[in-house]
Design a protein around this motif. Structure first.
Motif, PDB file in Angstrom:
ATOM      1  N   VAL A  82      59.000  72.357  31.528  1.00  0.00           N
ATOM      2  CA  VAL A  82      58.416  72.100  32.847  1.00  0.00           C
ATOM      3  C   VAL A  82      56.905  71.953  32.683  1.00  0.00           C
ATOM      4  N   PRO A  83      56.385  70.721  32.817  1.00  0.00           N
ATOM      5  CA  PRO A  83      57.149  69.492  32.989  1.00  0.00           C
ATOM      6  C   PRO A  83      57.727  69.012  31.661  1.00  0.00           C
ATOM      7  N   PRO A  84      58.759  68.134  31.693  1.00  0.00           N
ATOM      8  CA  PRO A  84      59.298  67.584  30.448  1.00  0.00           C
ATOM      9  C   PRO A  84      58.218  66.829  29.679  1.00  0.00           C
ATOM     10  N   ALA A  85      58.250  66.966  28.367  1.00  0.00           N
ATOM     11  CA  ALA A  85      57.209  66.343  27.552  1.00  0.00           C
ATOM     12  C   ALA A  85      57.774  65.963  26.195  1.00  0.00           C
ATOM     13  N   PRO A  86      57.249  64.876  25.596  1.00  0.00           N
ATOM     14  CA  PRO A  86      57.698  64.489  24.256  1.00  0.00           C
ATOM     15  C   PRO A  86      57.197  65.475  23.205  1.00  0.00           C
ATOM     16  N   LYS A  87      57.917  65.556  22.106  1.00  0.00           N
ATOM     17  CA  LYS A  87      57.532  66.407  20.992  1.00  0.00           C
ATOM     18  C   LYS A  87      57.379  65.557  19.729  1.00  0.00           C
ATOM     19  N   PRO A  88      56.528  66.004  18.798  1.00  0.00           N
ATOM     20  CA  PRO A  88      56.282  65.199  17.592  1.00  0.00           C
ATOM     21  C   PRO A  88      57.535  64.925  16.772  1.00  0.00           C
TER      22      PRO A  88
ATOM     23  N   GLN B  28      61.584  63.561  37.114  1.00  0.00           N
ATOM     24  CA  GLN B  28      60.244  64.125  37.164  1.00  0.00           C
ATOM     25  C   GLN B  28      59.236  62.989  37.328  1.00  0.00           C
ATOM     26  N   PRO B  29      58.074  63.261  37.941  1.00  0.00           N
ATOM     27  CA  PRO B  29      57.043  62.224  38.031  1.00  0.00           C
ATOM     28  C   PRO B  29      56.520  61.877  36.644  1.00  0.00           C
ATOM     29  N   PRO B  30      55.839  60.723  36.530  1.00  0.00           N
ATOM     30  CA  PRO B  30      55.420  59.830  37.609  1.00  0.00           C
ATOM     31  C   PRO B  30      56.563  58.957  38.115  1.00  0.00           C
ATOM     32  N   PHE B  31      56.436  58.535  39.362  1.00  0.00           N
ATOM     33  CA  PHE B  31      57.442  57.709  40.003  1.00  0.00           C
ATOM     34  C   PHE B  31      56.928  56.302  40.304  1.00  0.00           C
ATOM     35  N   GLU B  32      55.903  55.857  39.556  1.00  0.00           N
ATOM     36  CA  GLU B  32      55.304  54.540  39.827  1.00  0.00           C
ATOM     37  C   GLU B  32      56.106  53.392  39.211  1.00  0.00           C
ATOM     38  N   ASN B  33      56.728  53.633  38.066  1.00  0.00           N
ATOM     39  CA  ASN B  33      57.406  52.548  37.347  1.00  0.00           C
ATOM     40  C   ASN B  33      58.883  52.880  37.195  1.00  0.00           C
TER      41      ASN B  33
ATOM     42  N   SER C  67      58.899  47.651  25.428  1.00  0.00           N
ATOM     43  CA  SER C  67      58.425  47.760  26.810  1.00  0.00           C
ATOM     44  C   SER C  67      57.987  49.183  27.112  1.00  0.00           C
ATOM     45  N   ALA C  68      56.939  49.291  27.920  1.00  0.00           N
ATOM     46  CA  ALA C  68      56.480  50.584  28.422  1.00  0.00           C
ATOM     47  C   ALA C  68      56.950  50.824  29.852  1.00  0.00           C
ATOM     48  N   THR C  69      57.582  49.830  30.452  1.00  0.00           N
ATOM     49  CA  THR C  69      58.095  49.963  31.816  1.00  0.00           C
ATOM     50  C   THR C  69      59.506  49.389  31.882  1.00  0.00           C
ATOM     51  N   PRO C  70      60.358  49.939  32.722  1.00  0.00           N
ATOM     52  CA  PRO C  70      60.119  51.134  33.528  1.00  0.00           C
ATOM     53  C   PRO C  70      60.111  52.379  32.645  1.00  0.00           C
ATOM     54  N   THR C  71      59.679  53.489  33.200  1.00  0.00           N
ATOM     55  CA  THR C  71      59.733  54.763  32.494  1.00  0.00           C
ATOM     56  C   THR C  71      61.117  55.391  32.674  1.00  0.00           C
ATOM     57  N   HIS C  72      61.353  56.486  31.967  1.00  0.00           N
ATOM     58  CA  HIS C  72      62.537  57.330  32.173  1.00  0.00           C
ATOM     59  C   HIS C  72      63.863  56.577  32.011  1.00  0.00           C
ATOM     60  N   ILE C  73      64.001  55.810  30.933  1.00  0.00           N
ATOM     61  CA  ILE C  73      65.298  55.165  30.662  1.00  0.00           C
ATOM     62  C   ILE C  73      66.186  56.158  29.920  1.00  0.00           C
TER      63      ILE C  73
ATOM     64  N   ILE D 228      68.105  49.573  18.635  1.00  0.00           N
ATOM     65  CA  ILE D 228      67.332  49.617  19.879  1.00  0.00           C
ATOM     66  C   ILE D 228      67.441  51.034  20.425  1.00  0.00           C
ATOM     67  N   ALA D 229      66.312  51.618  20.803  1.00  0.00           N
ATOM     68  CA  ALA D 229      66.318  52.987  21.321  1.00  0.00           C
ATOM     69  C   ALA D 229      65.497  53.065  22.597  1.00  0.00           C
ATOM     70  N   VAL D 230      65.887  53.992  23.484  1.00  0.00           N
ATOM     71  CA  VAL D 230      65.185  54.169  24.757  1.00  0.00           C
ATOM     72  C   VAL D 230      64.738  55.620  24.914  1.00  0.00           C
ATOM     73  N   SER D 231      63.714  55.807  25.765  1.00  0.00           N
ATOM     74  CA  SER D 231      63.125  57.129  25.989  1.00  0.00           C
ATOM     75  C   SER D 231      63.222  57.531  27.451  1.00  0.00           C
ATOM     76  N   THR D 232      63.584  58.790  27.667  1.00  0.00           N
ATOM     77  CA  THR D 232      63.579  59.365  29.007  1.00  0.00           C
ATOM     78  C   THR D 232      62.332  60.202  29.247  1.00  0.00           C
ATOM     79  N   PHE D 233      61.831  60.839  28.190  1.00  0.00           N
ATOM     80  CA  PHE D 233      60.759  61.824  28.365  1.00  0.00           C
ATOM     81  C   PHE D 233      59.573  61.529  27.449  1.00  0.00           C
ATOM     82  N   ASN D 234      59.053  60.316  27.512  1.00  0.00           N
ATOM     83  CA  ASN D 234      57.848  60.019  26.759  1.00  0.00           C
ATOM     84  C   ASN D 234      56.622  60.506  27.553  1.00  0.00           C
ATOM     85  N   ALA D 235      55.438  60.272  26.995  1.00  0.00           N
ATOM     86  CA  ALA D 235      54.192  60.716  27.645  1.00  0.00           C
ATOM     87  C   ALA D 235      53.799  59.686  28.700  1.00  0.00           C
ATOM     88  N   TRP D 236      54.410  59.775  29.879  1.00  0.00           N
ATOM     89  CA  TRP D 236      54.282  58.706  30.869  1.00  0.00           C
ATOM     90  C   TRP D 236      52.900  58.634  31.506  1.00  0.00           C
ATOM     91  N   ASP D 237      52.037  59.620  31.280  1.00  0.00           N
ATOM     92  CA  ASP D 237      50.662  59.484  31.739  1.00  0.00           C
ATOM     93  C   ASP D 237      49.867  58.529  30.858  1.00  0.00           C
TER      94      ASP D 237
END
Length: 414
Positions: free
Chosen positions: A282-288, A394-399, A364-370, A331-340
């Motif tokens: 909390v909040p979700p965040a990527p790890k190395p 979780q936010p951000p909810f812009e993309n 692609s960097a958009t949309p987020t949370h795939i 091909i790989a997708v991310s749900t919890f990247n550093a969206w800021d």
């Protein structure tokens, strides 16, 4: 004269800028994105999708598990390039996985659905497995297979005991408690549960004949503090021997899913294994250490762990030969990247050099949370396309996006 030189340099600079932008557009145009299915008012929570020709009309459709609306739906393609979303079942509480299969061998496709009961961690017995039975006219009736169990994260139908009818495998994530089991079909709508393992945190499973002995084996990935991958070898009658095929010492590894693929094209099934789960933070965040891994099948029930590439919040991966060079890419997708960070990627291409070394390319960097990803040739041009689902918890909810079709543009870019 100085002013003339300045104007010339300015014009050249502008030209170079637009040339660079044009090249950047081409690179990001590896796939052409199109929203399909219903519009949304709230942040989407798509947990799983499957690319499948559900109505068997020759065109690929998409089956969607929607945990926001508590529905299983069918995005029908007909005619080609035109999509309409149809609800197959409502009031399905937090569906987590869908599998289409002709369960009754009557010529039409039914839908197996696993239900969490609720998305957030909970140790109550609120999970279930249901079958949406197709009447042949694309009307679906709900059959309860097992209920009042721990939160079910994945369920698959297959003939486990070799008696000619289809049984089920279910992974119960639970929270503190959980279970891996197979559910025997006794006929006449009766089923009996056979536990295989009592560990919480099961994320998903695959059912396949791993040892080529003509019966169905089970592979599972268990997260939480375990972070382990198991192979359950079937003797052909539904009796299993458990093998731990991969264990990670890092309790925060974040196992997020597996899929089967002959990645090295040597004739046996390997395991693509993503780790990027961050629901616990909390909040979700990527790890190395988040990224995409390959469990190479070395035969005799032995698998070797190999790193393919890094991706913060990696949650799903599929393999196919994207660049037509005769080897399997990822091909790989991310749900919890550093969206800021606006450059944080939601989708990447891991290019295989033919020697199982992988070079990462941004898509692609958009949309987020795939979270959800599947593949197939939707427009029948001979290229493998992608379809994705967004999990915006979780936010951000812009993309944001709910369901996107990514049409493969590789040959047009060459």
């Amino acid at each position: 004269m100085i002013r003339q030189k300045f104007i010339i340099l300015l014009v050249l600079g502008i030209a170079l800028f637009f040339f660079a932008c044009e090249n950047e557009t081409q690179v990001s145009g590896m796939f052409i994105k199109t929203a399909i299915g219903n519009a949304f008012d709230e942040p989407p929570k798509v947990t799983n999708i499957e690319a499948v020709d559900l109505d068997q009309d020759g065109l690929l459709d998409v089956v969607v598990a929607d945990a926001l609306n508590n529905t299983v739906s069918w995005i029908r393609q007909n005619p080609i390039g035109v999509y309409q979303e149809i609800i197959c079942a409502g009031n399905v509480l937090a569906p987590s996985h869908v599998q289409t299969i002709d369960f009754e061998d009557d010529g039409d496709l039914d839908i197996v659905v696993s239900l969490l009961g609720m998305i957030l961690p909970n140790n109550a017995k609120i999970g279930s497995v249901i079958l949406l039975e197709n009447d042949g006219n694309m009307n679906f009736s709900r059959i309860n297979i097992i209920e009042n169990v721990y939160r079910v994260s994945d369920a698959r139908a297959a003939d486990i005991d070799g008696d000619g009818d289809k049984d089920f495998v279910a992974i119960q994530f639970g929270y503190v408690d959980g279970e891996t089991c197979w559910i025997e079909n006794l006929g006449d709508g009766n089923f009996i549960n056979h536990p295989l393992q009592n560990l919480a945190g099961g994320i998903n499973c695959e059912v396949a004949d791993i040892d080529n002995d003509s019966d169905e084996d089970i592979i599972t990935v268990v997260s939480q503090q375990w972070e382990e991958v198991y192979l359950f070898l079937n003797d052909g009658t539904g009796h299993f021997t458990s093998h731990l095929i991969n264990g990670i010492g890092n309790e925060d590894f974040g196992s997020s899913g597996i899929s089967l693929s002959d990645l090295d094209m040597d004739g046996d099934l390997d395991i693509l294994y993503t780790n990027g789960d961050a629901f616990d933070y909390v909040p979700p965040a990527p790890k190395p250490w988040h990224g995409i891994n390959w469990l190479e099948n070395k035969s005799n029930y032995k698998f070797e762990f190999k790193r393919i590439g890094a991706l913060g919040g990696a949650y799903n991966a599929k393999s196919f030969d994207y660049d037509h060079d005769g080897d399997m890419d990822v091909i790989a997708v991310s749900t919890f990247n550093a969206w800021d960070d606006p450059t944080a990627q939601s989708m990447i291409w891991l290019e295989n050099d033919g020697k199982m070394n992988f070079l990462s390319h941004n898509i692609s960097a958009t949309p987020t949370h795939i979270l959800a990803l599947d593949i197939g040739d939707f427009n029948q041009d001979g290229e493998i396309d992608l379809v994705t689902g967004g999990m915006h918890v979780q936010p951000p909810f812009e993309n944001m996006a709910r369901i996107l079709l990514w049409q493969n543009n590789y040959l047009k870019l060459k």
